[in-house]
Design a protein around this motif. Structure first.
Motif, PDB file in Angstrom:
ATOM      1  N   ARG A  97     -39.570  12.664  29.237  1.00  0.00           N
ATOM      2  CA  ARG A  97     -39.512  12.406  27.797  1.00  0.00           C
ATOM      3  C   ARG A  97     -40.896  12.589  27.167  1.00  0.00           C
ATOM      4  NH1 ARG A  97     -36.270   8.537  28.347  1.00  0.00           N
ATOM      5  NH2 ARG A  97     -36.181   8.832  30.558  1.00  0.00           N
ATOM      6  N   MET A 111     -38.177   8.401  20.296  1.00  0.00           N
ATOM      7  CA  MET A 111     -38.738   9.498  21.097  1.00  0.00           C
ATOM      8  C   MET A 111     -38.622   9.193  22.583  1.00  0.00           C
ATOM      9  SD  MET A 111     -42.158  10.350  18.972  1.00  0.00           S
ATOM     10  CE  MET A 111     -42.121  10.592  17.219  1.00  0.00           C
ATOM     11  N   TRP A 112     -38.718   7.940  22.948  1.00  0.00           N
ATOM     12  CA  TRP A 112     -38.618   7.566  24.360  1.00  0.00           C
ATOM     13  C   TRP A 112     -37.190   7.587  24.871  1.00  0.00           C
ATOM     14  CZ3 TRP A 112     -42.176   2.672  24.744  1.00  0.00           C
ATOM     15  CH2 TRP A 112     -43.497   3.091  24.801  1.00  0.00           C
ATOM     16  N   GLN A 142     -34.304  11.563  23.713  1.00  0.00           N
ATOM     17  CA  GLN A 142     -35.135  12.767  23.728  1.00  0.00           C
ATOM     18  C   GLN A 142     -34.508  13.915  22.934  1.00  0.00           C
ATOM     19  OE1 GLN A 142     -34.152  10.813  26.157  1.00  0.00           O
ATOM     20  NE2 GLN A 142     -35.119  11.319  28.074  1.00  0.00           N
ATOM     21  N   ARG A 186     -35.933  14.374  19.368  1.00  0.00           N
ATOM     22  CA  ARG A 186     -37.397  14.329  19.324  1.00  0.00           C
ATOM     23  C   ARG A 186     -37.967  15.120  18.156  1.00  0.00           C
ATOM     24  NH1 ARG A 186     -35.871  18.154  22.740  1.00  0.00           N
ATOM     25  NH2 ARG A 186     -36.889  20.165  22.583  1.00  0.00           N
ATOM     26  N   SER A 223     -44.507  15.145  19.509  1.00  0.00           N
ATOM     27  CA  SER A 223     -43.056  15.069  19.674  1.00  0.00           C
ATOM     28  C   SER A 223     -42.380  16.385  19.310  1.00  0.00           C
ATOM     29  CB  SER A 223     -42.492  13.941  18.820  1.00  0.00           C
ATOM     30  OG  SER A 223     -41.097  13.890  18.928  1.00  0.00           O
ATOM     31  N   PRO A 266     -38.565  19.792  27.244  1.00  0.00           N
ATOM     32  CA  PRO A 266     -38.262  19.342  28.601  1.00  0.00           C
ATOM     33  C   PRO A 266     -38.509  20.468  29.591  1.00  0.00           C
ATOM     34  CG  PRO A 266     -36.242  19.655  27.348  1.00  0.00           C
ATOM     35  CD  PRO A 266     -37.384  19.848  26.405  1.00  0.00           C
TER      36      PRO A 266
END
Length: 179
Positions: A27, A81-82, A85, A88, A125, A130
Motif C-alpha cells: 500500500r 490510503m492505507w 488502496q 489512492r 499517493s 502496486p
C-alpha cells in the motif's frame, strides 16, 4: 565444547516486523502517513492559545470549524490510503486540494507544516502503483536481464575502429554511428 545447534525460535518482534514490512509494501504507506500527520497541525494550531511571557495570543480564527473539518478529512484520507488502496488516486487528489484550501482557511496551512505534509502525501499517493510479481524465467532458458538477447560488442568498419553494440544476429540496435 560444541556449538549450540538447536533451532532458535523466531521471536514475536521479528515476526511482527516481517509482517509489518509485508503489509507496508502492499500500500502507499508513506503517503498515508504524511497525509495523516498533516491533519493534526491543521486541526490543532487554529485552536491553540500561545503565551509569550505575560502576553496571550489566541490563534482561533473565524474559520476554526473549517480547519477542524479539513484536519479530520486529511486524517480520514490518510487512513483511506492505507486500507483502501484502490481509491489512492482519489484520496491523493483530495489531499492536495484540501492542502491548498488549508492555506486560506487555517492559518496559512497551519504555518505551512500541515500544508507541506498534505501536499507531499497526496503527490505520493497519486504516483504510487502496486508492484507486479516478477515472472520466473523458464528452467531451460537462461536469463539475461531486461533484454531477451545478450548484446555483443564488435569493432565497427570505421577507420577509427569504434566499438558498437549489435545483437547476435547482427541487427542494428541503436549503437552504430550515423555515417
Amino acid at each position: 565444547m560444541s556449538a549450540d545447534t538447536r533451532p532458535q525460535p523466531i521471536d514475536n518482534f521479528r515476526r511482527f516486523r516481517h509482517s509489518f514490512r509485508h503489509w507496508r509494501g502492499q500500500r502507499p504507506f508513506w503517503a498515508g502517513l504524511l497525509t495523516l500527520l498533516a491533519g493534526f497541525p491543521i486541526m490543532y494550531i487554529p485552536y491553540q492559545t500561545m503565551t509569550l511571557g505575560d502576553l496571550s495570543i489566541r490563534m482561533a480564527t473565524t474559520a476554526g470549524a473549517g480547519s477542524l473539518i479539513i484536519g479530520v478529512l486529511l486524517v480520514v484520507l490518510g487512513l483511506t490510503m492505507w486500507f483502501q488502496q484502490q481509491s489512492r488516486i482519489f484520496a491523493g487528489v483530495a489531499a492536495i486540494l484540501l492542502a491548498l484550501v488549508s492555506l486560506v482557511v487555517s492559518n496559512i496551512g497551519a504555518f505551512l507544516i500541515g500544508f507541506l505534509l498534505a501536499l507531499i502525501g497526496g503527490a505520493l499517493s497519486v504516483s504510487w502503483m502496486p508492484g507486479k510479481p516478477i515472472a520466473a524465467p523458464a528452467a531451460d532458458e537462461p536469463s539475461y536481464g531486461p533484454s531477451d538477447e545478450p548484446v555483443r560488442l564488435t569493432k565497427d568498419a570505421s577507420p577509427r575502429g569504434e566499438v558498437s553494440g549489435t545483437t547476435p544476429g547482427g541487427e542494428f540496435d541503436g549503437g552504430h554511428r550515423g555515417d
